[in-house]
Design a protein around this motif. Structure first.
Motif, PDB file in Angstrom:
ATOM      1  N   ALA A  11      12.446 -26.244  -3.494  1.00 41.80           N
ATOM      2  CA  ALA A  11      12.885 -26.948  -4.696  1.00 41.80           C
ATOM      3  C   ALA A  11      14.204 -26.361  -5.180  1.00 41.80           C
ATOM      4  O   ALA A  11      14.375 -25.146  -5.237  1.00 41.80           O
ATOM      5  CB  ALA A  11      11.834 -26.814  -5.791  1.00 41.80           C
ATOM      6  N   LEU A  12      15.143 -27.242  -5.465  1.00 42.70           N
ATOM      7  CA  LEU A  12      16.422 -26.866  -6.072  1.00 42.70           C
ATOM      8  C   LEU A  12      16.494 -27.628  -7.389  1.00 42.70           C
ATOM      9  O   LEU A  12      16.816 -28.802  -7.410  1.00 42.70           O
ATOM     10  CB  LEU A  12      17.589 -27.251  -5.161  1.00 42.70           C
ATOM     11  N   GLY A  13      16.159 -26.984  -8.487  1.00 42.44           N
ATOM     12  CA  GLY A  13      16.007 -27.673  -9.753  1.00 42.44           C
ATOM     13  C   GLY A  13      17.279 -27.778 -10.566  1.00 42.44           C
ATOM     14  O   GLY A  13      18.111 -26.878 -10.557  1.00 42.44           O
ATOM     15  N   ALA A  14      17.404 -28.882 -11.274  1.00 42.78           N
ATOM     16  CA  ALA A  14      18.430 -29.119 -12.286  1.00 42.78           C
ATOM     17  C   ALA A  14      19.834 -28.754 -11.824  1.00 42.78           C
ATOM     18  O   ALA A  14      20.491 -27.891 -12.400  1.00 42.78           O
ATOM     19  CB  ALA A  14      18.077 -28.378 -13.568  1.00 42.78           C
ATOM     20  N   ILE A  15      20.317 -29.416 -10.790  1.00 39.83           N
ATOM     21  CA  ILE A  15      21.683 -29.209 -10.322  1.00 39.83           C
ATOM     22  C   ILE A  15      22.570 -30.263 -10.970  1.00 39.83           C
ATOM     23  O   ILE A  15      22.333 -31.460 -10.842  1.00 39.83           O
ATOM     24  CB  ILE A  15      21.769 -29.294  -8.791  1.00 39.83           C
ATOM     25  N   VAL A  42      15.394 -33.217   5.603  1.00 38.14           N
ATOM     26  CA  VAL A  42      15.165 -34.298   4.649  1.00 38.14           C
ATOM     27  C   VAL A  42      15.519 -33.758   3.274  1.00 38.14           C
ATOM     28  O   VAL A  42      15.100 -32.666   2.906  1.00 38.14           O
ATOM     29  CB  VAL A  42      13.698 -34.777   4.655  1.00 38.14           C
ATOM     30  N   VAL A  43      16.303 -34.522   2.514  1.00 38.79           N
ATOM     31  CA  VAL A  43      16.655 -34.182   1.140  1.00 38.79           C
ATOM     32  C   VAL A  43      16.082 -35.274   0.243  1.00 38.79           C
ATOM     33  O   VAL A  43      16.265 -36.460   0.511  1.00 38.79           O
ATOM     34  CB  VAL A  43      18.190 -34.106   0.949  1.00 38.79           C
ATOM     35  N   THR A  44      15.388 -34.867  -0.812  1.00 36.39           N
ATOM     36  CA  THR A  44      14.806 -35.803  -1.777  1.00 36.39           C
ATOM     37  C   THR A  44      15.369 -35.471  -3.149  1.00 36.39           C
ATOM     38  O   THR A  44      15.548 -34.299  -3.481  1.00 36.39           O
ATOM     39  CB  THR A  44      13.269 -35.669  -1.809  1.00 36.39           C
ATOM     40  N   THR A  45      15.644 -36.501  -3.950  1.00 37.86           N
ATOM     41  CA  THR A  45      16.134 -36.278  -5.309  1.00 37.86           C
ATOM     42  C   THR A  45      15.161 -36.860  -6.322  1.00 37.86           C
ATOM     43  O   THR A  45      14.347 -37.728  -5.999  1.00 37.86           O
ATOM     44  CB  THR A  45      17.546 -36.878  -5.507  1.00 37.86           C
ATOM     45  N   ASP A 110      16.925 -32.884  -9.895  1.00 34.25           N
ATOM     46  CA  ASP A 110      16.150 -31.954  -9.079  1.00 34.25           C
ATOM     47  C   ASP A 110      16.227 -32.429  -7.637  1.00 34.25           C
ATOM     48  O   ASP A 110      16.236 -33.628  -7.365  1.00 34.25           O
ATOM     49  CB  ASP A 110      14.690 -31.924  -9.530  1.00 34.25           C
ATOM     50  N   TYR A 111      16.273 -31.476  -6.721  1.00 36.23           N
ATOM     51  CA  TYR A 111      16.320 -31.775  -5.292  1.00 36.23           C
ATOM     52  C   TYR A 111      15.256 -30.966  -4.571  1.00 36.23           C
ATOM     53  O   TYR A 111      14.883 -29.882  -5.013  1.00 36.23           O
ATOM     54  CB  TYR A 111      17.689 -31.411  -4.695  1.00 36.23           C
ATOM     55  N   TRP A 112      14.794 -31.488  -3.452  1.00 30.72           N
ATOM     56  CA  TRP A 112      13.895 -30.777  -2.560  1.00 30.72           C
ATOM     57  C   TRP A 112      14.460 -30.920  -1.156  1.00 30.72           C
ATOM     58  O   TRP A 112      14.906 -31.994  -0.763  1.00 30.72           O
ATOM     59  CB  TRP A 112      12.492 -31.373  -2.607  1.00 30.72           C
TER      60      TRP A 112
END
Length: 121
Positions: A11-15, A42-45, A110-112
């Motif tokens: 998880a890459l939060g709040a970019i 795979v990148v999810t937003t 947010d990204y995953w």
């Protein structure tokens, strides 16, 4: 028969727009993956703040980020995923990656990210 390494979905939060994430390591159960072949991602937003935009993912061979192994722009809209498959890239130490947003789409998101890694002998 291919054996795939179970890679964590990070998880890459709040970019915010036009911002690069903190450095992340490609992990399996919280431990850095130090060998294998990188085969895709795979990148999810998140569903918020949703105009179309791009996320640039860069993968480096090590934490110092001196050797860029792979770079891709993934086109995304709110609440969607994008993916890329690649020719095998060998990993010999803990690979590091970053995600940079394109500056479009408004607000923070947010990204995953999940990578696909084939185990090597």
């Amino acid at each position: 028969m291919a054996i795939w390494t179970p890679v964590d979905r990070e998880a890459l939060g709040a970019i915010a727009d036009a911002t690069t994430s903190a450095d992340k390591t490609i992990n399996c159960s919280g431990v850095a993956i130090t060998s294998g072949e990188l085969r895709g991602l795979v990148v999810t937003t998140s569903a918020s703040n949703g105009a179309g935009h791009a996320a640039k993912v860069k993968v480096y061979s090590e934490a110092a980020k001196t050797n860029l192994l792979y770079e891709v722009d993934i086109s995304l809209a709110a609440g969607t995923s994008g993916s890329d498959t690649i020719s095998p890239i060998p990993l010999f130490e803990a690979a590091t990656y970053t995600l940079t947003t394109s500056g479009a789409g408004g607000g923070t998101k947010d990204y995953w990210v999940r990578f696909f890694i084939k185990a090597t002998d």
